[in-house]
Scaffold this motif. Structure first.
Motif, PDB file in Angstrom:
ATOM      1  N   PHE A  93     101.299   7.605 -52.615  1.00 39.03           N
ATOM      2  CA  PHE A  93      99.923   7.257 -52.233  1.00 39.03           C
ATOM      3  C   PHE A  93      99.049   7.244 -53.486  1.00 39.03           C
ATOM      4  N   VAL A  94      99.242   8.256 -54.350  1.00 39.81           N
ATOM      5  CA  VAL A  94      98.383   8.415 -55.528  1.00 39.81           C
ATOM      6  C   VAL A  94      98.524   7.234 -56.489  1.00 39.81           C
ATOM      7  N   PHE A 126      91.714  15.811 -44.659  1.00 36.97           N
ATOM      8  CA  PHE A 126      91.007  16.708 -45.575  1.00 36.97           C
ATOM      9  C   PHE A 126      89.494  16.618 -45.536  1.00 36.97           C
ATOM     10  N   ILE A 174      96.377  25.446 -49.324  1.00 35.09           N
ATOM     11  CA  ILE A 174      96.864  24.094 -49.008  1.00 35.09           C
ATOM     12  C   ILE A 174      98.111  24.169 -48.129  1.00 35.09           C
ATOM     13  N   ALA A 214      98.152  17.336 -56.859  1.00 33.69           N
ATOM     14  CA  ALA A 214      96.748  16.961 -57.099  1.00 33.69           C
ATOM     15  C   ALA A 214      95.777  18.073 -56.739  1.00 33.69           C
ATOM     16  N   GLY A 215      96.174  18.958 -55.823  1.00 30.95           N
ATOM     17  CA  GLY A 215      95.172  19.879 -55.282  1.00 30.95           C
ATOM     18  C   GLY A 215      95.293  21.328 -55.706  1.00 30.95           C
ATOM     19  N   THR A 267      94.591  21.718 -60.150  1.00 32.02           N
ATOM     20  CA  THR A 267      93.227  21.256 -60.462  1.00 32.02           C
ATOM     21  C   THR A 267      92.214  22.319 -60.045  1.00 32.02           C
ATOM     22  N   LEU A 308      91.155   8.591 -65.620  1.00 30.06           N
ATOM     23  CA  LEU A 308      91.241   7.838 -64.357  1.00 30.06           C
ATOM     24  C   LEU A 308      92.003   6.545 -64.630  1.00 30.06           C
ATOM     25  N   PHE A 321      85.511  13.914 -60.085  1.00 25.21           N
ATOM     26  CA  PHE A 321      86.417  13.543 -58.996  1.00 25.21           C
ATOM     27  C   PHE A 321      86.618  12.024 -58.954  1.00 25.21           C
ATOM     28  N   SER A 338      85.599   7.949 -59.017  1.00 25.72           N
ATOM     29  CA  SER A 338      84.540   7.159 -58.390  1.00 25.72           C
ATOM     30  C   SER A 338      85.143   5.960 -57.681  1.00 25.72           C
ATOM     31  N   ARG A 350      89.119   4.712 -55.189  1.00 21.56           N
ATOM     32  CA  ARG A 350      90.212   5.613 -55.535  1.00 21.56           C
ATOM     33  C   ARG A 350      89.721   7.019 -55.884  1.00 21.56           C
ATOM     34  N   ALA A 351      88.465   7.336 -55.597  1.00 20.24           N
ATOM     35  CA  ALA A 351      87.962   8.694 -55.875  1.00 20.24           C
ATOM     36  C   ALA A 351      88.767   9.712 -55.077  1.00 20.24           C
ATOM     37  N   GLY A 377      90.204  14.832 -51.861  1.00 23.95           N
ATOM     38  CA  GLY A 377      90.147  16.288 -51.667  1.00 23.95           C
ATOM     39  C   GLY A 377      88.877  16.913 -52.234  1.00 23.95           C
TER      40      GLY A 377
END
Ligand code: HEM
Length: 532
Positions: A129-130, A150, A197, A321-322, A325, A389, A467, A469, A472-473, A476
Motif C-alpha cells: 500500500f505504501v 485509523f 498498534i 510506518a507507525g 516513527t 517524501l 506527515f 501532504s 499520499r499524506a 496515521g
C-alpha cells in the motif's frame, strides 16, 4: 561521346555516389537527429557531475536527507541526481514542494520504493500500500484507512488501549525509579508504540497471548535488521541484482518467518469468527483491524478483491510506518527537553497548572496544553521521522520550467524544507516558542505572511511537512499525534530525567534513510510523585 546532358552548374546535380552516400546518411542519422532534437528540447534541472554507472552514489552519505540537503545548497532547490542509473528529482524548497504536493497532487500521486533494489527481496512486492501506484488498490485501501482503520470513530474506540499501555510504561519506569535503575528510553517507547498498534490491529490474539506484541516486534525488527544490512551500493548500485553478500536471501527468510506467524493468526481469526461476531463494537473482543480486513477479504461484493498477501503486507507496513516513527519522535522530544531545562520547566509548569499532581495527564487534556503542542511541533520540525517524501510522476508536467515525464521519480526533502532559513529563524535551535508567537517583522527577507504558529499537520502549508501532504499524506497522523502528546506529557509530568554519565544528550542522527537517533538514550527516571 556521352550525350547525357549534365548541367554541372545546376544545384540539383549530384554524382551518383554522392546520392547514395546522402541517402545512407539520412537513413542512418535522421532518427538520431530527431532524438537529439527532442532531447535538447527537454529541460532538466541542474545537478552535480555524474560518474559512469554509479551516477551520484559517491556523493550520497548514509544520512541521505542531510547529504541531499548539502547537494541542494550547491545545485539549487530542484536538482536531478542519478541513483545508479536511475534519475531522481530532488526538491528542497517549500514553493516547489507546494507545486508537486498541492497544485499537481493527482499527477504525482504514485510512489516507488525508496530502495529500488529491495523489491527483489520482498515476497509481497506487488501487494504494497505504501509504495502503490495511484490506482484502484491504493484508493480502496486509503478509504478503508481513513474511514475504518485509523481515523475518527475507530480511534475513539481504542482510547482504553492507549491509556492502559501508557500507564503500563509509566508504572514500569516508576519501578525503575524506586530501584535506581536506568532505562533505555528508545526501547521502552518502541515497546509502547508497538503494543498499542498490535492491540489495535489484532487485539483478540493479544488478549489471549500477551507475548504476541513482543513476538511480532521481534519478527519485524529482524526484517529491519536484515534490510539495514543491505548496503547503499547493494540497494542502488549496479551489482544490486547479484546479492553477492547474501543479505537479500536472509531478508527473504526473515519475511517468510513473519508470514508463517501471520498466516496462523489469520486462520485463528477465521475459525473464531463466529464466536466473536455477537460481541459489541465497544467490547474488548469487539472488531479490531484484522476483523475489518478479513470481512473485506471475504466480502464477494467488496469494491476490490483483497488477498491474504495484501493483509499481511499492510500489517507489516503499519508496523514499519507507525512504531519507530512514533517512538523516535517521543525520544527526540525528551532528549531536547533534557538538553533545554528552561523549556522543560515551562512545560512542567503548564502541566502542573492544567492537570495538577493528583492524576496523570490524559488525551482530553491535550487541547488545554498549548506549550506541549508547540514542543511536539518543534520536535517534528527538527527531527522529522519521515524526512523524505517520495512521489512518481503520472503525467507529463512542467515544474518550475523543467520537464518531468511519466515514471520520473521525485524526492521531496522535508528535512531540508523544515530547516530552510527563508522560513525558519535559527533552524538548528530547538525553539518551541516559534509555534506560539507570530514571528518578528520581515527585514531578513522572510515572508510577511509567515504565520508559523498557525501551521498544522495537514500539509496545507508545505513549509511544515512532518506527515507529508496531499493524497499520499500519512493516514496515521491522528493516532501518531495522540500517542506522542500523551507520552511526552506523561513522561515530563511524572519524572525528572538524569542522563547516564553526562548532563547532556548527544543528539546524532542514525545512518540510513530515516531520521532516528543514533545513540541509545540511557537515562534514570526519578519519580516526582509517591506513586502513579
Ligand atoms: C509520529 C508518527 C508518524 C510520523 C511522523 C509519520 C510520518 C509519515 C510520513 C512523512 C509519510 C509520508 C507522507 C507523504 O509522502 O506525503 C507517512 C506515510 C504513511 N504513514 Fe505515517 N507517520 C507516523 C505514524 C504512522 C502511524 C501510526 C501509521 C499507521 C497506523 C502510519 C501509516 C502510514 C502509512 C500507511 C503511510 C503511507 C501512505 C500512502 O502512501 O498513501 N504512520 N507517514
Amino acid at each position: 561521346m556521352d550525350t547525357t546532358y549534365h548541367d554541372e552548374s545546376s544545384e540539383l546535380y549530384l554524382h551518383p555516389w554522392t546520392k547514395i552516400a546522402t541517402i545512407l546518411l539520412i537513413t542512418l542519422f535522421l532518427p538520431l537527429l530527431c532524438i537529439s532534437t527532442t532531447r535538447s528540447k527537454t529541460r532538466n534541472p541542474p545537478g552535480p557531475r555524474a560518474l559512469p554507472v554509479i551516477g551520484h552514489l559517491h556523493l550520497l552519505s548514509a544520512r541521505l536527507p542531510k547529504s541531499l540537503e548539502a547537494l541542494s545548497n550547491i545545485h539549487g532547490p530542484i536538482m536531478r541526481i542519478l541513483m545508479g542509473p536511475t534519475p531522481v528529482y530532488v526538491i528542497s524548497d517549500a514553493a516547489t514542494a507546494q507545486q508537486i504536493l498541492k497544485a499537481h497532487d493527482v499527477d504525482f500521486s504514485s510512489k516507488y520504493p525508496l530502495g529500488f533494489g529491495l523489491s527483489r527481496f520482498d515476497i509481497y512486492d506487488d501487494s504494497s500500500f505504501v509504495n502503490a501506484q495511484y490506482g484502484p488498490y491504493w484508493r480502496f485501501m486509503k478509504k478503508l484507512c481513513m474511514t475504518q482503520l485509523f481515523a475518527g470513530p475507530q480511534l475513539g474506540r481504542f482510547v482504553h488501549i492507549r491509556e492502559q499501555e501508557t500507564s503500563k510504561l509509566l508504572e514500569s519506569l516508576e519501578k525503575k525509579s524506586r530501584l535506581g535503575e536506568p532505562c533505555d528510553l528508545g526501547k521502552e517507547l518502541s515497546g509502547l508504540a508497538n503494543c498499542i498498534i498490535c492491540r489495535m490491529v489484532m487485539g483478540k490474539r493479544c488478549a489471549e497471548n500477551p507475548e504476541l506484541p513482543s513476538e511480532i516486534r521481534g519478527l519485524v525488527r529482524k526484517m529491519m535488521e536484515k534490510a539495514a544490512k543491505l548496503s547503499f551500493v547493494e540497494v542502488f548500485g549496479p551489482l544490486k541484482r547479484f546479492d553477492v553478500l547474501g543479505n537479500g536471501r536472509r531478508l527473504v527468510a526473515a519475511t517468510w518467518e513473519y508470514d508463517r506467524v501471520m498466516e496462523e493468526i489469520m486462520r485463528k481469526y477465521e475459525v473464531d469468527g463466529d464466536v466473536y461476531s455477537h460481541r459489541g463494537e465497544e467490547e474488548e473482543g469487539g472488531k479490531d483491524v484484522m476483523d475489518i480486513l478479513l470481512e473485506t477479504y471475504r466480502d464477494p461484493n467488496a469494491e476490490l478483491k483483497l488477498t491474504r498477501n495484501h493483509i499481511k503486507k499492510l500489517f507489516l507496513e503499519i508496523f514499519f510506518a507507525g512504531v519507530d516513527t512514533t517512538a523516535a519522535t517521543i525520544q527526540f522530544a525528551i532528549a531536547e527537553l533534557i538538553n533545554n531545562p528552561k523549556i522543560l520547566n515551562r512545560l512542567r509548569q503548564e502541566i502542573d497548572t492544567v492537570v495538577g499532581s493528583t492524576r496523570v495527564l490524559q488525551e482530553a487534556d491535550i487541547p488545554k496544553l498549548p506549550y506541549l503542542q508547540a514542543i511536539v511541533k518543534e520536535t517534528f520540525r527538527r527531527h522529522p521521522a519521515g524526512p523524505l517524501l517520495r512521489r512518481q510522476c503520472n503525467v507529463e508536467t512542467k515544474i518550475k520550467g523543467y520537464d518531468i515525464k511519466p515514471g520520473d521519480r521525485i524526492i521531496i526533502n522535508a528535512y531540508a524544507i523544515m530547516r530552510d532559513t527563508m522560513t525558519w529563524k535559527d533552524p538548528d535551535e530547538f525553539v518551541p516558542e516559534r509555534f506560539l508567537q507570530p514571528p518578528a517583522a520581515t527585514e531578513s527577507g522572510r515572508d510577511s505572511d509567515t504565520n508559523i504558529y498557525q501551521m498544522d499537520y495537514k500539509g496545507q502549508d508545505c513549509r511544515f511537512l512532518p506527515f507529508g501532504s496531499g493524497r499520499r499524506a500519512c493516514p496515521g497522523t491522528s493516532h501518531g499525534l495522540i500517542v506522542t502528546h500523551t507520552a511526552i506529557g506523561g513522561l515530563v509530568q511524572c519524572f525528572d530525567w538524569k542522563v547516564k554519565d553526562s548532563d547532556r544528550i548527544d543528539i546524532k542522527l542514525v545512518t540510513g534513510y530515516s531520521g532516528a537517533m543514533a545513540l541509545p538514550l540511557i537515562c534514570y527516571p526519578i519519580s516526582r510523585f509517591d506513586s502513579i
